[in-house]
Design a protein around this motif. Structure first.
Motif: not given
Length: 255
Positions: A72-101
């Motif tokens: 999602g570096r260029v265009q993220c399919s997970e935290c875009n406005d549409v997906m956030l709205a589906a989760s009842g949010r307009d922004r992420l509640p954290f400042d960054g997230c990372a996963s190992a694998a």
């Protein structure tokens, strides 16, 4: 009359004897039940070097810098406005997230062997893959590591709090303190729920422990990010407790 304490020489002898006894017991147990890799089942280590290298590691430079989605570096399919709205949010509640694998058959076997089969030594192997993903910018505010607590039922079933142990292993590698800030949630197990069910299940489920002091900066640790519902709820609670900066770190990410 109180018994005299053992002499330094005798105390040293007893300590050495206990170490030898413990070592002998470990060697005997290893002979009967040799340590095996959680992925390939070969004897030797809880996660062998070959399987560790073969895991679907997430490339930090390709991942979304906001939610950690693998591509999602260029265009993220997970935290875009549409997906956030589906989760009842307009922004992420954290400042960054990372996963190992990415979550696949191999990482799933590691997680299941660790928390359901009781191979607690895997926590350190997982932490070794997670800690290097924390960028210097996350460490600038000397954050505390905040475990996502297991439910009381899960702790009773397993006999230990798996995320607490993983968080302590991560914190030790990063040289950070651990802040057990959150109270156990009264939520159902997430694994059988779909996306909306997970979001509803975790909505408002976390609260700070009574008297707990929130760090100004926090890194929330969990094992798997599936829909983000748990991390969302935990981040809300950590922010409500007073943290100004919140990051999230997990071992695996469903993709």
């Amino acid at each position: 009359m109180a018994a005299n304490p053992p002499s330094p020489r005798r105390a040293g002898f007893l300590s050495t004897a206990k170490l030898y006894a413990h070592g002998a017991a470990e060697a005997f147990a290893e002979t009967l039940w040799p340590t095996r890799c959680a992925v390939c089942d070969e004897p030797g280590e809880v996660l062998c070097a070959r399987c560790s290298l073969d895991l679907p590691h997430i490339d930090w430079w390709r991942a979304c810098p906001r939610c950690g989605a693998p591509f999602g570096r260029v265009q993220c399919s997970e935290c875009n406005d549409v997906m956030l709205a589906a989760s009842g949010r307009d922004r992420l509640p954290f400042d960054g997230c990372a996963s190992a694998a990415a979550y696949d058959d191999a990482t799933a076997r590691i997680v299941r062997t660790w928390k359901d089969a009781g191979e607690r030594r895997l926590a350190d192997a997982m932490a070794a893959l997670m800690a290097p993903l924390v960028p210097p910018s996350w460490l600038a505010g000397s954050p505390a590591v905040v475990p996502v607590p297991a439910t009381s039922a899960a702790r009773r079933k397993r006999g230990f709090d798996h995320i607490d142990e993983l968080s302590r292993a991560v914190a030790e590698r990063l040289g950070l303190a651990v802040a057990p800030l959150l109270a156990p949630p009264h939520a159902h197990d997430q694994r059988a729920l779909a996306r909306r069910g997970r979001l509803e299940n975790m909505q408002g489920r976390f609260a700070p422990l009574p008297g707990a002091s929130a760090p100004s900066s926090a890194i929330i640790v969990d094992d798997v990010c599936t829909t983000g519902a748990t991390l969302f709820a935990a981040s809300d609670a950590v922010r409500a407790a007073g943290a100004r900066t919140v990051f999230c770190l997990t071992f695996a990410r469903v993709w």
